[in-house]
Design an enzyme around this catalytic site. Sequence first.
Site, PDB file in Angstrom:
ATOM      1  N   GLY A  49       0.815  -1.214   0.000  1.00 26.88           N
ATOM      2  CA  GLY A  49       0.000   0.000   0.000  1.00 26.88           C
ATOM      3  C   GLY A  49       0.847   1.263   0.000  1.00 26.88           C
ATOM      4  O   GLY A  49       1.711   1.434   0.854  1.00 26.88           O
ATOM      5  N   ASN A  53      -2.937  -8.453  11.672  1.00 25.73           N
ATOM      6  CA  ASN A  53      -1.843  -7.490  11.513  1.00 25.73           C
ATOM      7  C   ASN A  53      -2.374  -6.087  11.679  1.00 25.73           C
ATOM      8  O   ASN A  53      -3.555  -5.813  11.420  1.00 25.73           O
ATOM      9  CB  ASN A  53      -1.173  -7.640  10.143  1.00 25.73           C
ATOM     10  N   CYS A 112      -8.392  -0.083   4.469  1.00 26.48           N
ATOM     11  CA  CYS A 112      -7.359  -0.463   5.426  1.00 26.48           C
ATOM     12  C   CYS A 112      -7.915  -0.270   6.831  1.00 26.48           C
ATOM     13  O   CYS A 112      -8.272   0.842   7.207  1.00 26.48           O
ATOM     14  CB  CYS A 112      -6.086   0.357   5.268  1.00 26.48           C
ATOM     15  N   ILE A 152     -11.568 -10.294  -0.648  1.00 25.13           N
ATOM     16  CA  ILE A 152     -11.860  -9.280   0.357  1.00 25.13           C
ATOM     17  C   ILE A 152     -10.572  -8.729   0.985  1.00 25.13           C
ATOM     18  O   ILE A 152      -9.531  -9.401   0.965  1.00 25.13           O
ATOM     19  CB  ILE A 152     -12.755  -9.881   1.500  1.00 25.13           C
ATOM     20  N   ASN A 153     -10.685  -7.553   1.561  1.00 31.16           N
ATOM     21  CA  ASN A 153      -9.650  -7.052   2.459  1.00 31.16           C
ATOM     22  C   ASN A 153      -9.813  -7.803   3.783  1.00 31.16           C
ATOM     23  O   ASN A 153     -10.673  -8.681   3.906  1.00 31.16           O
ATOM     24  CB  ASN A 153      -9.818  -5.539   2.641  1.00 31.16           C
ATOM     25  N   THR A 154      -9.035  -7.453   4.786  1.00 30.65           N
ATOM     26  CA  THR A 154      -9.087  -8.204   6.050  1.00 30.65           C
ATOM     27  C   THR A 154     -10.331  -7.865   6.862  1.00 30.65           C
ATOM     28  O   THR A 154     -10.934  -6.808   6.700  1.00 30.65           O
ATOM     29  CB  THR A 154      -7.848  -7.902   6.912  1.00 30.65           C
ATOM     30  N   GLY A 205      -8.582 -13.848  -0.124  1.00 36.69           N
ATOM     31  CA  GLY A 205      -9.033 -14.010   1.254  1.00 36.69           C
ATOM     32  C   GLY A 205      -8.770 -15.434   1.699  1.00 36.69           C
ATOM     33  O   GLY A 205      -9.591 -16.315   1.482  1.00 36.69           O
TER      34      GLY A 205
END
Lengths: 310, 256
Positions: free
Chosen positions: A47, A70, A129, A190-192, A242
């Site tokens: 990022g 994280n 994020c 997906i993101n986290t 994911g």
Amino acid sequence: MDSTLETTFLGIKMASPVLTASGTFGFGEEFRDFVDLSRLGGIMVKGTTRQPRRGNDGVRITETPMGMLNCIGLENPGVEYFLSDILPRIKDEMNVIVNISGSSVEEYGELAAMLDVPGVAAIELNVSCPNVKEGGIVFGTDPAAASAVVHAAKANTKKPVILKLSPNVTDICLMARAVEEAGADAVSLINTLIGMEIDIERRRPVLGNVTGGLSGPAVKPVALRMVYQVARAVKIPIIGMGGIASTEDALEFLLAGAEVVAVGTANFTDPEVTMKICDGIAAYVRRQKLRSYRELIGKANDGFLRGDLV
Amino acid sequence: MPDSTQKLLEDAKVKGQQRLAEGVYYLAVHAPKIAAAARPGQFVDIRILTGAFILRRPVGVVAADRENGIVAFIYRVIGRGTRAMAKLKAGDTVNLLGPLGNGFSMEHKHPLIVGGGMGLSPLFFYAAGMKGKADVLMGGRSEEEVFWRSLFAGIAKNIHITTDDGSVGTKGFVTELLPKLLSEGSYDAVVVCGPDPMMKAVAAIAKEKGTPCQVSLERRMGCGLGACLSCSIDTAHGRRKVCKDGPVFPAEEVFF
């Protein structure tokens, strides 16, 4: 190279549908001893922000049951350093997809303009994020804000624009439809998932940022379900990710409707995993007597909207 | 000094494991490629295959026997991963990623090694590499923890010990003895590994005495390859990664 794995995604020629997810693969070169980078469909690099960021203090990573949390906090050297020092080093070796994060709509536009240069294959908008206080998550959970970010990026670059969807929403399809409408060329998901852990001896949260992003095999069923739903909601292509850690995982995402996939946390467990997944998909395609892996896309999803396109 | 060695993945058969003290184990595995490549101060990321582990565990190399292809570790059980490691038996397999990190500079003629706890593990590899040129000052909590003394005997020239309870050697921390040793010992370097407060105190004394000091840091890690930034630290030259730019740093670079 295996012709059954080749594809063209958003106009980018890819040797395979296996990419690496942002934040888990550095700038690609860190994995050179283990990965033939030219076999990957692309690398979604760490990022990148307008200014350098030092990220969060304290503990940044912790293992959880079949996953990890994280809270790096977008540590990165900034877009100018990326353009002057990193991109020239890596651009000829791989498809470079730059993941960008802004603290305002204007900043996304500015970053997109700065990255409209040879050697950048596409831009991935990180609007989700979970580890930064400003911006980030706000854009990722509000359809109007996410659309504004897409507009700003599209107005400033000729590169394909991918929007990375957050799973931390009530209805991910609502977000997907909004950014499709706004002109996004693709979505990645997906993101986290936001999570946390508590140290019972110290009676304090383990992570320096208290909460962090959950990734790894633990999130795979959630991610797969969301890819399946989004594939029935939008006609733009999907980068599925994911918790993908094996050939079987990658095939599930393709069958759900992802056109290509990205591997993240599994790179930490096994730095060679992407190569094993490439080999595994090719072997499956041969076993099924198909000409291309593309014949698998969306095949387990009867509401797949791109059925006539892939 | 950034690391430049080729990194390897190697399946390694456990040759044996031995309990050295309460919760402290010695683990030897057969990994000839990594044994041939590892230098003192480097570490290995161990993937434990007996259990559902997502992250590897970084462990300093205590010895590398090139002839027999053996890599050895000494570690303390502190969590789920090390608990699983302690159960490994001869014949079990682990997967190693390494050697990782930069390692110690081996140039000095008469270095003083300062270590506490598991920090003595990479220092043992260093002492062995210095072939008798190094002295060691070690600190422990009690007599049981100074099993290190028997290990260092024959490897280091002079051994100095402090314990918190005074049961062995001088009572107190290593910083009790250090100023006198540096004043009298004609050391050309201090090489330290242990808890951060200890390293910081040792570095401050070394600086005061004008002796160059290398420190080896320990941090939680994700990838071990410099990609994930879990182990980033502030240095005098900006952000650095302990796994890739370290774990060994000149003291003045990290304690500034």
